[in-house]
Enzyme design. Sequence first.
Site, PDB file in Angstrom:
ATOM      1  N   GLY A 114       1.097  -1.038  -0.170  1.00  0.00           N
ATOM      2  CA  GLY A 114       0.038  -0.146   0.211  1.00  0.00           C
ATOM      3  C   GLY A 114       0.362   1.438   0.225  1.00  0.00           C
ATOM      4  O   GLY A 114       0.123   1.821  -0.628  1.00  0.00           O
ATOM      5  N   ASN A 127      -8.517   3.791   8.229  1.00  0.00           N
ATOM      6  CA  ASN A 127      -7.751   3.072   8.565  1.00  0.00           C
ATOM      7  C   ASN A 127      -7.554   2.928  10.223  1.00  0.00           C
ATOM      8  O   ASN A 127      -7.778   2.010  11.370  1.00  0.00           O
ATOM      9  CB  ASN A 127      -6.028   3.176   8.149  1.00  0.00           C
ATOM     10  CG  ASN A 127      -5.744   4.277   8.189  1.00  0.00           C
ATOM     11  OD1 ASN A 127      -5.813   5.091   7.795  1.00  0.00           O
ATOM     12  ND2 ASN A 127      -4.668   4.313   9.177  1.00  0.00           N
ATOM     13  N   GLN A 139      -7.887  -1.055   2.856  1.00  0.00           N
ATOM     14  CA  GLN A 139      -8.829  -1.165   4.246  1.00  0.00           C
ATOM     15  C   GLN A 139     -10.011  -1.906   3.416  1.00  0.00           C
ATOM     16  O   GLN A 139     -11.034  -2.135   4.260  1.00  0.00           O
ATOM     17  CB  GLN A 139      -9.065  -0.300   5.161  1.00  0.00           C
ATOM     18  CG  GLN A 139      -7.958   0.245   5.670  1.00  0.00           C
ATOM     19  CD  GLN A 139      -7.302  -1.685   6.895  1.00  0.00           C
ATOM     20  OE1 GLN A 139      -7.837  -1.635   7.039  1.00  0.00           O
ATOM     21  NE2 GLN A 139      -6.334  -0.796   7.203  1.00  0.00           N
ATOM     22  N   SER A 162      -3.122  -3.509  -0.827  1.00  0.00           N
ATOM     23  CA  SER A 162      -1.860  -4.480  -0.499  1.00  0.00           C
ATOM     24  C   SER A 162      -2.639  -5.689   0.296  1.00  0.00           C
ATOM     25  O   SER A 162      -3.329  -6.117   0.947  1.00  0.00           O
ATOM     26  CB  SER A 162      -1.582  -3.350   1.031  1.00  0.00           C
ATOM     27  OG  SER A 162      -0.668  -3.735   1.455  1.00  0.00           O
ATOM     28  N   HIS A 201      -0.712  -8.180   2.169  1.00  0.00           N
ATOM     29  CA  HIS A 201      -1.124  -8.683   4.162  1.00  0.00           C
ATOM     30  C   HIS A 201      -2.483  -8.001   4.239  1.00  0.00           C
ATOM     31  O   HIS A 201      -3.142  -8.452   5.237  1.00  0.00           O
ATOM     32  CB  HIS A 201      -0.064  -8.369   4.143  1.00  0.00           C
ATOM     33  CG  HIS A 201       0.213  -6.819   5.185  1.00  0.00           C
ATOM     34  ND1 HIS A 201      -0.128  -6.486   6.148  1.00  0.00           N
ATOM     35  CD2 HIS A 201       0.877  -6.250   4.559  1.00  0.00           C
ATOM     36  CE1 HIS A 201       0.043  -5.082   6.083  1.00  0.00           C
ATOM     37  NE2 HIS A 201       0.250  -4.581   5.086  1.00  0.00           N
ATOM     38  N   THR A 229      13.384  -7.523 -10.898  1.00  0.00           N
ATOM     39  CA  THR A 229      11.838  -8.641 -11.601  1.00  0.00           C
ATOM     40  C   THR A 229      10.515  -8.798  -9.998  1.00  0.00           C
ATOM     41  O   THR A 229      10.938  -8.573  -8.960  1.00  0.00           O
ATOM     42  CB  THR A 229      13.138  -8.794 -10.675  1.00  0.00           C
ATOM     43  OG1 THR A 229      14.042  -9.236 -11.362  1.00  0.00           O
ATOM     44  CG2 THR A 229      12.839 -11.487 -11.118  1.00  0.00           C
ATOM     45  N   CYS A 274       0.728   1.989  11.983  1.00  0.00           N
ATOM     46  CA  CYS A 274       2.063   2.413  10.776  1.00  0.00           C
ATOM     47  C   CYS A 274       2.443   3.874  11.791  1.00  0.00           C
ATOM     48  O   CYS A 274       3.666   4.279  11.704  1.00  0.00           O
ATOM     49  CB  CYS A 274       1.530   3.112   9.227  1.00  0.00           C
ATOM     50  SG  CYS A 274       1.515   1.674   8.834  1.00  0.00           S
TER      51      CYS A 274
END
Length: 380
Positions: free
Chosen positions: A69, A149, A178, A199, A201, A237, A324
Amino acid sequence: MIYFDNSATTLPYPEVIKTYEEVATKIFGNPSSLHQLGSQSSRILQASRQQIAELLGKRTDEVFFTSGGTEGDNWVIKGLAFEKQRYGKHIIVSDIEHPAVKESAKWLQTQGFEVDFAPVDKKGFVKVDVLEELLRPDTILVSIMAVNNEIGSVQPIKAISKLLADKASISFHVDAVQAIGKIATDAYLTDRVDFATFSGHKFHSVRGVGFIYKKIGKKISPLLNGGGQELGFRSTTENVAGIAATAKALRIVLDKAKIGQKKLSAMKKVLFDSLSHYDDAILFSELAHFAPNILTFGIKGVRGEVLVHAFEEHDIYISTTSSCSSKAGKPAGTLISMGIPSRLAQTAVRISLDEDNDMSQVEQFLTIFKQIYEKTKKVR
């Protein structure tokens, strides 16, 4: 253990881990290589892209992979700003955006761009009428998150989409990190949305993988230059195993979404109703127009980090709003923007549920809450 911090990160599904392991060990070639191993890897990469696009109702060439994210938000905000600066240098983001958006916008101010921060009302919803007043002929970007969030307020993306319907020169970005599996996809991925950030996860994939939606025909400056991967927009990559795992996680979570949302709403209502009975408990989240999985509350006179550690002693894991910025010890920025006094905002903690949680865990949480509430009586 009771894990109520799913907005910070989720436990990967067993099927997702299995997919990751199989791809990482059996299809490990570089997708840019010409040999058979590279071709196998490239096919997995494109199949994953196609699956994600189909699940979101979008085109395959509208999905671009990132590391998550924060990278996605930085890429969209900065990439759009520099791509469109010859048409204008005015940007609008809401005052309650995730730091990945808000700090990117603030950094752009140091590069000569003008940024307005659209205010929210006392419940944490962007004021669409004020946002309209902020629009200018040189506005090139509006960025509004789908689900906040910190408190879970679902932002009026459809209303903003309608506002911007006849303003084709303004790009519309939605931070949807979210939102996946918590609210209906069409509530935040409208036809007017040009870019959206995701995102893995946050919906039971592995960490380090995300993607953005970029509407076909919309231009943006590349994030990374080099080998030309991701149609030249992100040269590095690709994490093929992580991407395949993320495609699997997205399919599973969207398959579970309708039933899961009902379960989440039921658990949240029990928590909300129970906590409402405590005189010194403060509820910052509500039920209507809020995500079904997030409930933010506090106890008067008790700092949020104290509550987090008090619950942790009972093997219950919650957080102080945004994971965060929780270690910074600052009050939730969303609450301050809502006009909540700092002394109350500093009490805020966030429960974020998942469909793997159950009502017995909710009841256990409420039992421990009562004990902690009584122990904090002197402080209150």
